[in-house]
Design a protein around this motif. Sequence first.
Motif, mmCIF file in Angstrom:
data_model
loop_
_atom_site.group_PDB
_atom_site.id
_atom_site.type_symbol
_atom_site.label_atom_id
_atom_site.label_comp_id
_atom_site.label_asym_id
_atom_site.label_seq_id
_atom_site.Cartn_x
_atom_site.Cartn_y
_atom_site.Cartn_z
ATOM 1 N N ALA A 129 12.003 -7.120 10.244
ATOM 2 C CA ALA A 129 12.153 -5.723 10.885
ATOM 3 C C ALA A 129 13.014 -4.826 9.950
ATOM 4 C CB ALA A 129 12.801 -5.599 12.563
ATOM 5 N N ASP A 130 13.784 -5.391 9.202
ATOM 6 C CA ASP A 130 15.003 -4.834 8.523
ATOM 7 C C ASP A 130 14.404 -4.267 7.092
ATOM 8 O OD1 ASP A 130 14.541 -7.127 6.983
ATOM 9 O OD2 ASP A 130 16.378 -7.469 6.644
ATOM 10 N N ARG A 131 12.867 -4.127 6.917
ATOM 11 C CA ARG A 131 12.201 -3.685 5.822
ATOM 12 C C ARG A 131 11.827 -2.543 6.337
ATOM 13 N NH1 ARG A 131 9.071 -8.237 2.750
ATOM 14 N NH2 ARG A 131 8.565 -6.174 1.447
ATOM 15 N N TRP A 132 11.921 -1.700 7.426
ATOM 16 C CA TRP A 132 11.256 -0.691 7.847
ATOM 17 C C TRP A 132 11.495 0.591 7.010
ATOM 18 C CZ3 TRP A 132 14.347 3.641 8.467
ATOM 19 C CH2 TRP A 132 15.513 3.423 8.658
ATOM 20 N N PRO A 133 12.457 0.649 5.978
ATOM 21 C CA PRO A 133 12.596 1.988 5.291
ATOM 22 C C PRO A 133 11.605 1.784 4.061
ATOM 23 C CG PRO A 133 14.715 0.850 5.541
ATOM 24 C CD PRO A 133 13.695 0.045 6.123
ATOM 25 N N GLU A 134 10.621 0.778 3.913
ATOM 26 C CA GLU A 134 9.694 0.696 3.017
ATOM 27 C C GLU A 134 8.315 1.456 3.470
ATOM 28 O OE1 GLU A 134 8.673 -3.186 1.352
ATOM 29 O OE2 GLU A 134 10.710 -4.026 1.904
ATOM 30 N N ILE A 135 8.347 1.882 4.783
ATOM 31 C CA ILE A 135 7.390 2.492 5.063
ATOM 32 C C ILE A 135 7.559 4.045 5.540
ATOM 33 C CG2 ILE A 135 5.382 2.480 6.989
ATOM 34 C CD1 ILE A 135 5.692 0.135 5.491
ATOM 35 N N ARG A 136 7.306 4.805 4.432
ATOM 36 C CA ARG A 136 7.603 6.346 4.471
ATOM 37 C C ARG A 136 6.468 7.190 5.163
ATOM 38 N NH1 ARG A 136 11.779 8.150 1.537
ATOM 39 N NH2 ARG A 136 13.474 6.435 0.949
ATOM 40 N N SER A 137 6.879 8.046 5.791
ATOM 41 C CA SER A 137 5.631 8.976 6.666
ATOM 42 C C SER A 137 4.733 9.456 5.577
ATOM 43 C CB SER A 137 6.272 10.144 7.088
ATOM 44 O OG SER A 137 5.332 10.879 7.647
ATOM 45 N N ALA A 142 0.932 -1.280 -0.081
ATOM 46 C CA ALA A 142 -0.031 0.106 -0.203
ATOM 47 C C ALA A 142 0.933 1.071 0.229
ATOM 48 C CB ALA A 142 -0.999 -0.015 1.368
ATOM 49 N N CYS A 143 1.872 1.332 0.837
ATOM 50 C CA CYS A 143 2.789 2.432 0.796
ATOM 51 C C CYS A 143 3.633 2.761 -0.472
ATOM 52 C CB CYS A 143 3.775 2.305 1.925
ATOM 53 S SG CYS A 143 3.128 2.584 3.548
ATOM 54 N N ARG A 144 3.821 1.638 -1.083
ATOM 55 C CA ARG A 144 4.610 1.503 -2.385
ATOM 56 C C ARG A 144 3.733 2.221 -3.451
ATOM 57 N NH1 ARG A 144 5.151 -3.369 -3.206
ATOM 58 N NH2 ARG A 144 6.942 -3.613 -1.684
ATOM 59 N N ALA A 145 2.457 1.828 -3.346
ATOM 60 C CA ALA A 145 1.238 2.206 -4.261
ATOM 61 C C ALA A 145 1.090 3.758 -3.650
ATOM 62 C CB ALA A 145 0.169 1.284 -4.387
ATOM 63 N N ALA A 146 1.094 4.193 -2.847
ATOM 64 C CA ALA A 146 0.813 5.550 -2.313
ATOM 65 C C ALA A 146 2.126 6.362 -2.891
ATOM 66 C CB ALA A 146 0.404 5.860 -0.975
ATOM 67 N N GLU A 147 3.519 5.786 -2.767
ATOM 68 C CA GLU A 147 4.456 6.547 -3.004
ATOM 69 C C GLU A 147 4.603 6.879 -4.623
ATOM 70 O OE1 GLU A 147 7.886 8.642 -1.735
ATOM 71 O OE2 GLU A 147 6.767 7.178 -0.469
ATOM 72 N N HIS A 148 3.941 6.047 -5.561
ATOM 73 C CA HIS A 148 4.079 6.293 -6.935
ATOM 74 C C HIS A 148 2.825 6.979 -7.178
ATOM 75 C CE1 HIS A 148 7.337 3.193 -6.282
ATOM 76 N NE2 HIS A 148 7.952 3.981 -7.233
ATOM 77 N N GLY A 149 1.767 7.233 -6.606
ATOM 78 C CA GLY A 149 0.613 8.109 -6.946
ATOM 79 C C GLY A 149 -0.489 7.083 -7.388
ATOM 80 N N LEU A 177 2.623 6.527 4.284
ATOM 81 C CA LEU A 177 1.822 6.060 5.277
ATOM 82 C C LEU A 177 0.417 6.888 5.655
ATOM 83 C CD1 LEU A 177 1.061 3.860 7.561
ATOM 84 C CD2 LEU A 177 2.685 5.152 9.075
ATOM 85 N N GLU A 178 0.741 8.080 5.677
ATOM 86 C CA GLU A 178 -0.346 9.156 5.736
ATOM 87 C C GLU A 178 -1.426 9.143 4.696
ATOM 88 O OE1 GLU A 178 -0.981 13.862 6.732
ATOM 89 O OE2 GLU A 178 1.143 13.192 6.197
ATOM 90 N N ARG A 179 -0.782 9.046 3.436
ATOM 91 C CA ARG A 179 -1.915 8.846 2.388
ATOM 92 C C ARG A 179 -2.737 7.502 2.557
ATOM 93 N NH1 ARG A 179 -5.426 10.808 -1.188
ATOM 94 N NH2 ARG A 179 -5.504 9.246 -3.228
ATOM 95 N N VAL A 180 -1.921 6.304 2.853
ATOM 96 C CA VAL A 180 -2.718 5.171 3.225
ATOM 97 C C VAL A 180 -3.823 5.517 4.136
ATOM 98 C CG1 VAL A 180 -2.514 2.591 3.908
ATOM 99 C CG2 VAL A 180 -0.762 3.617 2.419
ATOM 100 N N LEU A 181 -3.397 5.789 5.234
ATOM 101 C CA LEU A 181 -4.390 6.074 6.329
ATOM 102 C C LEU A 181 -5.602 7.037 6.036
ATOM 103 C CD1 LEU A 181 -2.044 6.506 9.404
ATOM 104 C CD2 LEU A 181 -3.203 4.449 8.781
ATOM 105 N N THR A 182 -5.230 7.911 5.128
ATOM 106 C CA THR A 182 -6.427 9.027 4.568
ATOM 107 C C THR A 182 -7.347 8.199 3.622
ATOM 108 O OG1 THR A 182 -4.916 10.778 4.614
ATOM 109 C CG2 THR A 182 -6.761 10.942 3.089
#
Length: 455
Positions: free
Chosen positions: A265-273, A231-238, A276-281
């Motif tokens: 846990a080492d995959r945390w860089p995939e979750i950008r602020s 979801a964050c990857r899709a949000a990152e690219h619009g 994630l805000e767009r995902v929650l919106t």
Amino acid sequence: MTSVVTALSHRWEAAVAACLEPMPNVTIVRRCADVAELVSVTATGLGDSAVVSADLRQLDLTVIAALRSRGVWVVGLHAPDNDGEERRLRQLGVDVVLPVDAPGPVLAAAVRDRSPVVTVPGVADPGRPQDAPVARDGAGGWRPAGPGSATAPEGRVDDLDAEVPLDPISGRVLAVWGPPGAPGRTTVAVTLAAELASRGRSVLLVDADTYGGCVAQVLGLLDEAPGIAAACRAAEHGDLDLISLARVAPEVTPRLRVLTGLPRADRWPEIRSAALERVLTVSRSLAEYVIIDCAFCLEEDEELSYDTEAPRRNESTLTSLAVADEVLAVGGADPVALQRFVRALQELGGVPSGPPRPVINRTRPSAVGGEPRARIAASLERFAGLSAVHFIPDDPAAADAALLAGRSVVEHAPDSALRHAIGELATAIAPDTARRSVRRRPSWRSRRGVRPTHG
């Protein structure tokens, strides 16, 4: 005079520059070759507005968020009649979206007036359909009113296996957070989500723990393809809209969707602020209640790194708390956990977040003595100023059995003390979902030796 920085593909750069240069009160101070130059130039404070094109390489949600955080007004240009590019720019949160062949006065007004609605006497706004209803979201710009966003194509819902709500929803976001030491954040989040779903409310459970997310394991789900990363990857690219979010957040029980967390846990860089805000919106339009299982750490990562543009591990928790309408602060019921809880509440007061609702988990007399609720309530009122506290009893049999079965406590142990306590919490959060208990009076036939009297 408005200073403008441009970052356009080679197809449009010369044409846009020729269109803007003759316009009054507008001057182009830098023509950037790529996104990296655009970010570095605006970081120095140069430029009041930025003009970007949809086909610019590496243009994503994080870049737009960085520009807007610096007070730069962003105008996005797309190829004429290219609905895909227009849709992508709107999802990236660009302030104004226009076709690249927009008249010069319209483009100049967009960068100069810093208004999402461009109006020029005698010239219609080509970036917005006439008389279109407008709905706002936190990403800026405008989008047609309706469920989800402007990206939900008409006529496609019936053709998809992912069911999405057809009526507009403005869901409530609840963040479940607590100090380190495993106070039971995931147990509370999963059980509360299942309880609200069992009461007929649509719920989306989001695992945003970047240290040890385990919602998928608790519910017996496969987590090889984490939903939150997709979801964050899709949000990152619009590319994130209501339908695509529903696809990566499947319904595991009736009315309960789950967006699984990171398996490592080492995959945390995939979750950008910003992502994630767009995902929650978008999540607010998918479910009536969005419940986020957060990590514990509230430390600002910028204090640990000189590179403030780098990904930050704790921004997932900080973003969730900032977006949430209410925070469920979960603490343990033993002396060590209570001390951590009181100190953590002080830290919580220093970050943007919704009002906390304290929840003490695993309440038991063996840890604090007789009458544990009264003792803990008095301590929290004295040291933290908390007067309304929710208590959840220690029920290891129900919790362990549900975990072993890969099901929620609501499904596996519906009559347990743990489930009933979470039910009281759900009623406090959503009073309109309260279950009505009807006590039937025993009939005369059930009363031994008693017969009805007549007359």
